[in-house]
Write a protein that holds these residues in place. Structure first.
Motif, PDB file in Angstrom:
ATOM      1  N   PHE A  38     -32.117   4.860  20.325  1.00 57.09           N
ATOM      2  CA  PHE A  38     -31.436   4.215  19.314  1.00 57.09           C
ATOM      3  C   PHE A  38     -29.945   4.116  20.095  1.00 57.09           C
ATOM      4  N   MET A  89     -29.680   1.694  22.864  1.00 54.24           N
ATOM      5  CA  MET A  89     -30.113   0.475  22.207  1.00 54.24           C
ATOM      6  C   MET A  89     -28.451  -0.089  21.441  1.00 54.24           C
ATOM      7  N   GLY A  90     -28.198   0.681  20.945  1.00 55.64           N
ATOM      8  CA  GLY A  90     -26.787   0.462  20.381  1.00 55.64           C
ATOM      9  C   GLY A  90     -25.781   0.019  21.412  1.00 55.64           C
ATOM     10  N   TYR A  91     -25.700   1.000  22.618  1.00 56.12           N
ATOM     11  CA  TYR A  91     -24.827   0.537  23.521  1.00 56.12           C
ATOM     12  C   TYR A  91     -25.055  -0.754  24.257  1.00 56.12           C
ATOM     13  N   ILE A  93     -26.403  -3.374  22.718  1.00 59.84           N
ATOM     14  CA  ILE A  93     -26.074  -4.543  22.098  1.00 59.84           C
ATOM     15  C   ILE A  93     -24.750  -4.670  21.979  1.00 59.84           C
ATOM     16  N   ILE A 109     -13.423   0.144  17.605  1.00 59.63           N
ATOM     17  CA  ILE A 109     -13.216   1.339  17.076  1.00 59.63           C
ATOM     18  C   ILE A 109     -11.892   1.977  17.278  1.00 59.63           C
ATOM     19  N   MET A 118     -24.477   8.173  18.271  1.00 56.56           N
ATOM     20  CA  MET A 118     -24.465   6.839  18.216  1.00 56.56           C
ATOM     21  C   MET A 118     -22.930   6.179  18.104  1.00 56.56           C
ATOM     22  N   PRO A 119     -22.699   5.287  18.720  1.00 56.99           N
ATOM     23  CA  PRO A 119     -21.519   4.664  18.715  1.00 56.99           C
ATOM     24  C   PRO A 119     -20.920   4.272  17.378  1.00 56.99           C
ATOM     25  N   GLY A 120     -21.905   3.516  16.499  1.00 58.44           N
ATOM     26  CA  GLY A 120     -21.724   3.126  15.203  1.00 58.44           C
ATOM     27  C   GLY A 120     -21.613   4.078  14.241  1.00 58.44           C
ATOM     28  N   LYS A 121     -22.169   5.439  14.437  1.00 56.68           N
ATOM     29  CA  LYS A 121     -21.824   6.514  13.763  1.00 56.68           C
ATOM     30  C   LYS A 121     -20.697   7.222  13.795  1.00 56.68           C
ATOM     31  N   ALA A 171     -17.946   5.561  12.108  1.00 52.02           N
ATOM     32  CA  ALA A 171     -18.057   5.614  10.627  1.00 52.02           C
ATOM     33  C   ALA A 171     -17.804   6.777  10.079  1.00 52.02           C
ATOM     34  N   LEU A 222     -24.844   9.190   6.762  1.00 56.59           N
ATOM     35  CA  LEU A 222     -25.151   8.669   8.043  1.00 56.59           C
ATOM     36  C   LEU A 222     -26.177   9.033   8.732  1.00 56.59           C
ATOM     37  N   GLN A 223     -26.958   9.897   8.126  1.00 58.37           N
ATOM     38  CA  GLN A 223     -28.344  10.490   8.827  1.00 58.37           C
ATOM     39  C   GLN A 223     -27.964  11.182  10.181  1.00 58.37           C
TER      40      GLN A 223
END
Lengths: 76, 551
Positions: B64, B67-69, B71, B121, B466-469, B472, B526-527
């Motif tokens: 993931f 995958m995040g990177y 996207i 971010i 993950m960069p989104g996490k 956040a 955020l798991q």
């Protein structure tokens, strides 16, 4: 009350999807574009599965039963 | 990453010497030496099983993350395309219209990551602080209208944010209080600026006093202080080694060490992080094969390591490195930027932590920025070494020397830690830091986060991946009025983004509990609790241990 819990669960799930796929850091128009593309691809996959998988399974079943039937006639 | 067989020191003997076959010959002599040292010092024995864990994340997390990177990269390409074709306004630097045909001035692709991923971010970094960065501080609130390209201040101040990011290990950073009286007197007498270099008119009696005190603190012959910690490394390593020498540096060394090594012109080879087999192989190859083309012997071999690595929280395996260095006759340079004042039973750094004679380490370097609440760095060791550096260091010739109030702050802090001011407050702070570190790490591990590094290190990296996490996490923490530092790609490997907590002796149990509760909540949201070695939470046990320690 149960409906509320289900709704909360789905919004949590959507939030997870957003942060894992970096949608949370994208701008709103990028987000909608990404969601649209993803849903389109998903819809196409579902449609293809719905149309083609039963036919393929039926053909595969006929093929294998023919082989097993052939085999059993030979052994007889 | 960590060598599982290596480095268990228990009951004053080196157990691992038998398992590391290479170390056997040198190991026995050093083993006895270390045992004698630990017994002679008469210090209470510390059970030092070096426990460092670098747990790997489950596979789906890595998938993931990439995958995040991916996207993010795709959208980066899209936005670059739009900017290039003028559909969207470009906020980054571009050349002027008249110069479009010249050789390009701005390498667009190199800034791809900055422009497309970091900018989104960016609000989690460079946050302006408007009070002393003690355990609580105030921050200026800022918002962005155009997705982090520009910021504006709303005028509000976020008060009493818990500070988990400053390197305030002993809690000596605070606004003016009565204990800083001597600093005020020095400021009144000497002023703020020195206006000269060490070689010209910039050597004050304060510097001499400080250098004698540093030498006494570290139990070495002499020391020299410089005005800036980064410059201590980058300007003094070129003095010690030059062309024809070999530098063996850990792969995760700080930029200042790397810069100093590159400036020196010596050949640099890196060994895997804290991995003694890799280091020994490099040493053997260096001695057997010599310099690359001429096969002559290397003039000098210098091993560059750090006391605590700030991104991993791991502590260097000093006993093994000293054993290797003695066997192969190399020199050792330890950068104790994070470990001075924060590890060891009386805060003297990694050599005290492992019970090693500081004379065994050839060059002891450290900074005053982290545990002492000041600025600057020092180099300490034998008198001949320090005398040589005094004459030849670039920092001594060209850089302004340390400002007198800053020097007085360091003198005050060091006297506090050593107990020379008549109280045991310094020792209490060091012990409080150790207690806080142990409690915090234990609780985080029990919650199920993946923590890197040694159990005794006050720098605690929590892996988020993950960069989104990452974004956040930082934002949610700020909403709960806790400031943390999150680190991502260039400073850490691509897939291992983390949040880094720095424990301080000034943090009370309530503050730590608040932070732990918030981390727990956000971790669930955020798991990010990826650890597979989760223990069950037993609250009664915590109270028990706190009972023992408080008595």
């Amino acid at each position: 009350m149960d409906f509320r819990r289900v709704k909360d669960y789905f919004s949590w799930l959507y939030y997870q999807y957003q942060i894992i796929s970096c949608c949370a850091v994208l701008e709103p128009w990028e987000r909608s574009m990404f969601n649209t593309i993803l849903l389109t691809i998903f819809a196409m996959v579902v449609y293809t599965a719905y149309v083609f998988i039963p036919i393929h399974i039926r053909l595969a079943w006929e093929f294998f039963s023919k082989i097993c039937g052939y085999h059993s006639t030979i052994s007889n | 990453m960590a060598n599982p067989g290596g480095g268990a020191v228990g009951n004053g003997t080196l157990h691992n010497c038998k398992t590391e076959s290479n170390c056997v010959q040198g190991g026995h002599c050093t083993k006895n030496g270390i045992v004698r040292e630990a017994q002679q010092n008469g210090k209470p024995h510390i059970n030092m099983e070096i426990e460092e864990s670098f747990e790997e994340a489950p596979l789906h997390v890595m998938v993931f993350t990439y995958m995040g990177y991916g996207i993010g990269t795709l959208f980066g390409y899209l936005r670059d395309f739009l900017r290039n074709w003028g559909i969207e306004k470009c906020n980054a630097a571009v050349e002027r219209e008249e110069q479009k045909d010249f050789v390009p001035l701005y390498q667009d692709f190199e800034n791809f990551y900055t422009r497309n991923l970091y900018m989104r971010i960016r609000d989690n970094w460079n946050r302006p602080v408007c009070s002393a960065p003690g355990p609580h501080f105030d921050m200026l609130e800022r918002v962005s209208d155009d997705y982090n390209w520009t910021f504006r201040f709303t005028g509000r101040v976020i008060k009493d944010v818990i500070n988990m990011g400053s390197y305030n290990f002993l809690g000596l950073v605070s606004k003016y209080n009565e204990s800083m009286r001597t600093v005020k007197e020095v400021l009144e007498r000497y002023g703020t600026g020195v206006a000269s270099t060490r070689h010209e008119m910039g050597t004050l009696d304060k510097h001499k006093e400080l250098e004698d005190l540093v030498a006494k603190f570290l139990n070495v012959e002499a020391a020299m202080v410089f005005g800036m910690g980064f410059a201590t490394n980058s300007m003094n390593i070129p003095v010690l080694v030059g062309k024809g020498c070999l530098i063996l540096s850990d792969e995760l060394n700080h930029t200042s060490v790397v810069l100093g090594a590159r400036l020196s012109g010596a050949t640099i080879r890196t060994f895997k992080h804290n991995n003694m087999q890799s280091l020994e192989k490099l040493l053997r190859d260096a001695i057997i094969y010599g310099q690359p083309r001429t096969r002559r012997a290397w003039k000098k071999i210098l091993i560059l390591v750090e006391g605590i690595y700030s991104m991993e929280g791991s502590i260097v395996r000093l006993p093994q490195i000293v054993a290797l260095k003695k066997k192969y006759k190399a020199y050792l340079y330890v950068d104790e930027a994070h470990s001075i004042g924060s590890v060891g039973p009386t805060g003297r750094g990694v050599s005290e932590f492992f019970g090693i004679d500081p004379g065994d380490v050839d060059v002891l370097m450290g900074t005053f920025t982290k545990s002492f609440g000041a600025a600057g760095g020092y180099i300490a060791g034998k008198k001949e070494l320090v005398d040589y550096i005094r004459v030849h260091s670039h920092s001594a010739v060209y850089a302004t020397s340390m400002s007198p109030p800053v020097a007085e702050q360091i003198i005050r802090a060091m006297k506090l830690i050593m107990g020379l001011d008549g109280t045991t407050q310094g020792l209490q702070r060091v012990q409080q830091l150790a207690k806080n570190t142990k409690y915090f790490r234990q609780r985080l591990r029990e919650m199920g986060f993946i923590i890197y590094g040694n159990d005794h290190s006050p720098v605690v990296p929590v892996l988020l991946y993950m960069p989104g996490k990452v974004a956040a996490f930082a934002r949610h923490m700020l909403e709960k009025k806790i400031a943390v530092v999150v680190v991502g790609f260039p400073a850490t490997p691509l897939a291992e983004a983390r949040a880094r907590f720095c424990i301080s002796a000034a943090h009370t149990r309530e503050m730590l509990d608040k932070v732990l509760e918030a981390t727990d909540e956000i971790g669930d949201l955020l798991q990010v609790k990826y650890s597979r070695h989760r223990h069950s939470a037993r609250p009664e046990l915590y109270d028990e241990t706190s009972f023992e320690l408080d008595d």
